[in-house]
Design a protein around this motif. Structure first.
Motif, short mmCIF file in Angstrom:
data_model
loop_
_atom_site.label_atom_id
_atom_site.label_comp_id
_atom_site.label_asym_id
_atom_site.label_seq_id
_atom_site.Cartn_x
_atom_site.Cartn_y
_atom_site.Cartn_z
N ALA A 352 33.28 -2.18 -1.66
CA ALA A 352 33.37 -2.14 -0.20
C ALA A 352 32.11 -2.69 0.47
O ALA A 352 32.18 -3.42 1.46
CB ALA A 352 33.64 -0.71 0.25
N GLU A 381 35.91 3.96 -2.02
CA GLU A 381 34.74 3.93 -1.14
C GLU A 381 34.98 3.04 0.08
O GLU A 381 35.80 2.12 0.05
CB GLU A 381 33.51 3.43 -1.90
CG GLU A 381 33.10 4.32 -3.06
CD GLU A 381 31.87 3.80 -3.78
OE1 GLU A 381 31.28 2.81 -3.31
OE2 GLU A 381 31.50 4.39 -4.82
N THR A 382 34.25 3.31 1.14
CA THR A 382 34.26 2.46 2.34
C THR A 382 32.87 1.89 2.55
O THR A 382 31.87 2.44 2.08
CB THR A 382 34.67 3.26 3.59
OG1 THR A 382 33.78 4.38 3.74
CG2 THR A 382 36.10 3.77 3.45
#
Length: 414
Positions: A352, A381-382
């Motif tokens: 990400a 995840e971001t």
């Protein structure tokens, strides 16, 4: 008649290129060889695999052959390269092209990672051509085993990597040992500010030869961008190697630590893998390459600098475990597969936080690579806010870049 003859080659060199199967000069050879033979300074830009090595080796050899050759061979040409493998590659090309000289060229190849004593012993009686990495060259000079006061031709091969590899200070020290009057041939795949500053300082009214990078990914290289959390990259890599039945894979990582870590994890997973970087001895690196080319080693994990100079004819898969810092490096990496008309696969792992960076690489390439997800390895995840703008090396110089630029801006000492 061999097309190389029209470039002005001597009979012995014309015979050598014909014997080696050099039928037609590549674009970089056709443009660079006549200019270099005429004694001009040269600035060359061409990709890996373009025939660049012969483009400077041939003029250097003809320069040696055309001049008196006393018993004590003084160093007339110095070729600086960033890695051991490239030094050996250039040395082998020079031996092949000089094989029909009435007197063999006295050649010395100097690089670190091995004992300095045999290299100094080989310099007894002199060397007409020295091919070297900067650090080992300075070590040999400090031991009074070599003098550079008669160098009439300097070649900087892969100047961007010489400077990017942290050799800027060593390069400045080498330049200070050379005579002011000489021919300079500089080759670089990219031209960041540090290389441009060096070019402006070093070259006198140079002939500029720029060979456009061939587009990649059009039919020959199949590109994949796989979304995965950073912590899951190694298990995913092992899964893809096994599921895809990949027999040989070159994996690019960002650091030497990552080389060791990823290779170790793959070995524990049952794969024949090795870490290829500068901390390994020269003997170990040579064995790794031989094993990889022979198929005894399945995965070679390397940094960009460690892999420079490696030429593997049939490499089916390249993996960007860590993304490269620039779009140009991306092209060089994936271009190591699909050589000589073959097809190849290039896989990039995209976390990400790296998405914006990869979008910039795509923008520079003028195309988009569709994102993919592998079942069982979907990312969770971001991206953090600071990753939103991405970044490619060259937009904003780092502190290290500024130090390198300062190192190349010192006036050259005669």
């Amino acid at each position: 008649m061999n097309a190389f003859v029209s470039l002005g080659l001597s009979p012995s060199l014309s015979r050598a290129v014909e014997e080696l199967g050099y039928d037609l000069p590549t674009p970089i050879q056709a443009a660079a060889i006549p200019a270099a033979l005429a004694g001009r300074d040269l600035l060359g830009s061409a990709a890996t695999g373009s025939g660049k090595t012969a483009a400077f080796v041939i003029p250097v050899l003809q320069r040696i052959e055309s001049r008196p050759r006393p018993a004590l061979r003084r160093t007339q040409a110095l070729i600086l390269v960033p890695t051991r493998e490239l030094a050996m590659q250039v040395g082998e090309t020079m031996r092949q092209l000089g094989q029909f000289f009435a007197e063999p060229v006295k050649l010395s190849v100097l690089y670190g990672g091995v004992s300095i004593n045999p290299q100094m012993m080989a310099l007894r009686g002199g060397a007409e051509v020295v091919i070297a990495t900067p650090g080992r060259l300075l070590d040999v000079v400090a031991q009074n085993a070599l003098k550079l006061s008669d160098v009439g031709c300097l070649v900087l091969d892969e100047a961007d990597r010489l400077l990017d590899g942290g050799f800027a200070d060593e390069l400045s020290r080498v330049l200070a040992l050379l005579p002011a009057r000489r021919q300079n041939l500089l080759f670089s795949a990219t031209f960041p500010d540090t290389v441009q500053a060096l070019t402006d300082r070093l070259l006198r009214d140079p002939v500029r030869v720029e060979i456009a990078q061939e587009p990649v990914g059009e039919g020959q290289i199949e590109e994949h961008a796989v979304e995965v959390d950073p912590a899951r990259r190694t298990p995913l890599l092992r899964h893809m190697i096994e599921q895809g039945d990949w027999t040989r894979v070159l994996v690019f990582v960002a650091t030497r630590y990552a080389c060791d870590h990823v290779a170790d994890k793959l070995r524990k997973g049952g794969l024949a893998a090795a870490a290829f970087h500068g901390d390994a001895s020269q003997g170990a690196r040579t064995r790794m390459l031989a094993d990889f080319k022979a198929g005894r080693l399945q995965v070679l994990v390397a940094t960009d600098l460690g892999a420079r100079g490696i030429d593997i004819a049939h490499l089916p898969v390249v993996v960007n475990y860590d993304l490269p810092r620039s779009a140009v490096d991306y092209v060089h990496r994936i271009g190591r597969t699909a050589r000589a008309g073959a097809t190849g696969l290039a896989v990039s792992f995209i976390g990400a936080a790296a998405e914006a960076h990869f979008r910039l690489i795509e923008k520079r390439q003028g195309r988009r690579v569709p994102r993919e997800r592998i079942a069982g390895y979907e990312p969770t995840e971001t991206a953090p806010p600071e990753a939103a703008t991405g970044g490619i090396k060259g937009r904003r110089p780092s502190k290290k870049d500024k130090l390198r630029a300062a190192a190349t801006s010192h006036p050259e000492q005669a």
